[in-house]
Design a protein around this motif. Structure first.
Motif, PDB file in Angstrom:
ATOM      1  N   VAL A  35       6.328  57.463  39.252  1.00  0.00           N
ATOM      2  CA  VAL A  35       6.205  58.843  39.725  1.00  0.00           C
ATOM      3  C   VAL A  35       7.454  59.644  39.346  1.00  0.00           C
ATOM      4  O   VAL A  35       7.368  60.794  38.902  1.00  0.00           O
ATOM      5  N   LYS A  36       8.619  59.040  39.523  1.00  0.00           N
ATOM      6  CA  LYS A  36       9.885  59.692  39.176  1.00  0.00           C
ATOM      7  C   LYS A  36       9.913  60.079  37.700  1.00  0.00           C
ATOM      8  O   LYS A  36      10.272  61.205  37.348  1.00  0.00           O
ATOM      9  N   GLU A  37       9.517  59.159  36.828  1.00  0.00           N
ATOM     10  CA  GLU A  37       9.491  59.433  35.396  1.00  0.00           C
ATOM     11  C   GLU A  37       8.521  60.560  35.077  1.00  0.00           C
ATOM     12  O   GLU A  37       8.829  61.467  34.294  1.00  0.00           O
ATOM     13  N   ARG A  38       7.356  60.522  35.695  1.00  0.00           N
ATOM     14  CA  ARG A  38       6.347  61.570  35.467  1.00  0.00           C
ATOM     15  C   ARG A  38       6.891  62.944  35.826  1.00  0.00           C
ATOM     16  O   ARG A  38       6.734  63.915  35.064  1.00  0.00           O
ATOM     17  N   ILE A  82       5.385  56.804  21.993  1.00  0.00           N
ATOM     18  CA  ILE A  82       4.662  56.111  23.054  1.00  0.00           C
ATOM     19  C   ILE A  82       5.545  55.020  23.647  1.00  0.00           C
ATOM     20  O   ILE A  82       6.144  54.233  22.917  1.00  0.00           O
ATOM     21  N   GLY A  83       5.630  54.976  24.960  1.00  0.00           N
ATOM     22  CA  GLY A  83       6.337  53.896  25.640  1.00  0.00           C
ATOM     23  C   GLY A  83       5.323  52.960  26.267  1.00  0.00           C
ATOM     24  O   GLY A  83       4.297  53.403  26.781  1.00  0.00           O
ATOM     25  N   MET A  84       5.584  51.652  26.217  1.00  0.00           N
ATOM     26  CA  MET A  84       4.622  50.667  26.700  1.00  0.00           C
ATOM     27  C   MET A  84       5.294  49.678  27.634  1.00  0.00           C
ATOM     28  O   MET A  84       6.310  49.078  27.285  1.00  0.00           O
ATOM     29  N   VAL A 126      11.009  53.813  28.623  1.00  0.00           N
ATOM     30  CA  VAL A 126      11.336  55.243  28.702  1.00  0.00           C
ATOM     31  C   VAL A 126      12.582  55.627  27.920  1.00  0.00           C
ATOM     32  O   VAL A 126      12.919  56.815  27.854  1.00  0.00           O
ATOM     33  N   VAL A 127      13.273  54.643  27.310  1.00  0.00           N
ATOM     34  CA  VAL A 127      14.570  54.927  26.701  1.00  0.00           C
ATOM     35  C   VAL A 127      14.496  55.957  25.576  1.00  0.00           C
ATOM     36  O   VAL A 127      15.439  56.717  25.351  1.00  0.00           O
ATOM     37  N   THR A 128      13.386  56.025  24.861  1.00  0.00           N
ATOM     38  CA  THR A 128      13.239  57.007  23.780  1.00  0.00           C
ATOM     39  C   THR A 128      12.671  58.339  24.276  1.00  0.00           C
ATOM     40  O   THR A 128      12.401  59.235  23.479  1.00  0.00           O
ATOM     41  N   LYS A 129      12.451  58.423  25.609  1.00  0.00           N
ATOM     42  CA  LYS A 129      11.870  59.620  26.231  1.00  0.00           C
ATOM     43  C   LYS A 129      10.538  60.009  25.578  1.00  0.00           C
ATOM     44  O   LYS A 129      10.344  61.156  25.134  1.00  0.00           O
ATOM     45  N   PRO A 130       9.615  59.067  25.518  1.00  0.00           N
ATOM     46  CA  PRO A 130       8.322  59.346  24.867  1.00  0.00           C
ATOM     47  C   PRO A 130       7.444  60.252  25.737  1.00  0.00           C
ATOM     48  O   PRO A 130       7.508  60.187  26.971  1.00  0.00           O
TER      49      PRO A 130
END
Length: 275
Positions: free
Chosen positions: A191-194, A84-86, A162-166
């Motif tokens: 949006v890009k990450e999604r 999980i990324g927070m 997002v560094v751990t690509k959760p």
């Protein structure tokens, strides 16, 4: 059908005599984005903290990645939280750490599986640089948070998340206190990450335009810009909380059609935009 990433079943959370979440049930499918809206003290942040195991429900059950995590001891949450990324309110970066150290923090504290070797310093630096490049801030790697603008700090916080690509990302008021242009930049990154990693996300926001952007635009990797999603739209669901109760859960179209006075406060209709 997509598998469920997060499911709450009749969850109630109390702080002394104050009910923060009142019998809340919802299901967030894999790759889906949940836009969470509501007035101050309606339970939005508590919802995120409950999903991450930072707050334990007084009643009901919480499921993450297909498993019941309701009664799990804290020692078993390390592995779960590594997925999980927070993004916390106001970024919550460590002032005494550089940008690189802030972004690397989840990598250093991630509970590794017994089969997994400890990440080398070179690989960790590469992961940090990749995350900062993702938010277009690789040049800030040696700076401290105090040397960055508010929008840049928020982008560094996204890089850290997002560094751990959760597979699951939680965003707590990602655009709060930012000017409209910077707020748009932050939402474009979400949006890009999604779209690049097909992540599941919960986005707490007071801004209807934030949810509208997520629901109606997709990231174009060729141009590096956002394009209209078209008739197919995106897997986006809106929920509205009121005094801990879930008073709306559905698509944007139904949200805009609602005649409930409270729910309508969070919808920016065409006539309002023209006023």
């Amino acid at each position: 059908m997509s598998e469920s990433t997060l499911r709450l079943e009749n969850v109630t959370v109390k702080f002394d005599d104050v009910v923060a979440l009142d019998n809340v049930s919802l299901d967030v499918a894999e790759g889906e984005t949940l836009i969470v809206m509501g007035a101050a003290a309606s339970g939005k942040t508590t919802l995120l903290k409950t999903a991450m195991g930072l707050v334990r429900p007084d009643a009901g059950r919480v499921f993450l990645f297909g498993q019941d995590v309701t009664g799990k001891p804290e020692s078993e949450w390390f592995e779960i939280r590594s997925r999980i990324g927070m993004l916390f309110q106001e970024s919550a970066l460590f002032d005494s750490m550089t940008v690189a150290q802030n972004v690397a923090y989840p990598l250093l504290n991630q509970k590794a599986n017994q089969e997994t070797e400890k990440m080398s310093r070179e690989k960790m630096e590469a992961e940090v640089r990749e995350s900062l490049r993702f938010v277009e801030l690789e040049q800030t790697i040696g700076l401290y948070p105090s040397e960055l603008s508010g929008g840049m700090r928020r982008r560094v916080a996204i890089a850290r998340a997002v560094v751990t690509k959760p597979p699951l990302l939680l965003y707590d008021s990602p655009t709060a206190g930012l000017d409209p242009i910077t707020a748009h930049t932050i939402m474009a990154l979400i949006v890009k990450e999604r779209d690049i990693d097909n992540t599941t996300a919960l986005v707490v926001t007071h801004r209807y335009q934030d949810g509208n952007l997520v629901a109606n635009f997709r990231y174009n990797p060729e141009s590096g810009r956002l394009d209209p999603a078209g008739k197919s739209g995106t897997k986006t669901v809106f929920v509205v909380l009121r005094e801990g109760r879930l008073v709306f859960n559905g698509p944007q179209m139904d949200l805009e059609k609602s005649t409930d006075p409270y729910i309508s406060k969070f919808v920016k209709r065409p006539e309002q935009a023209a006023a």
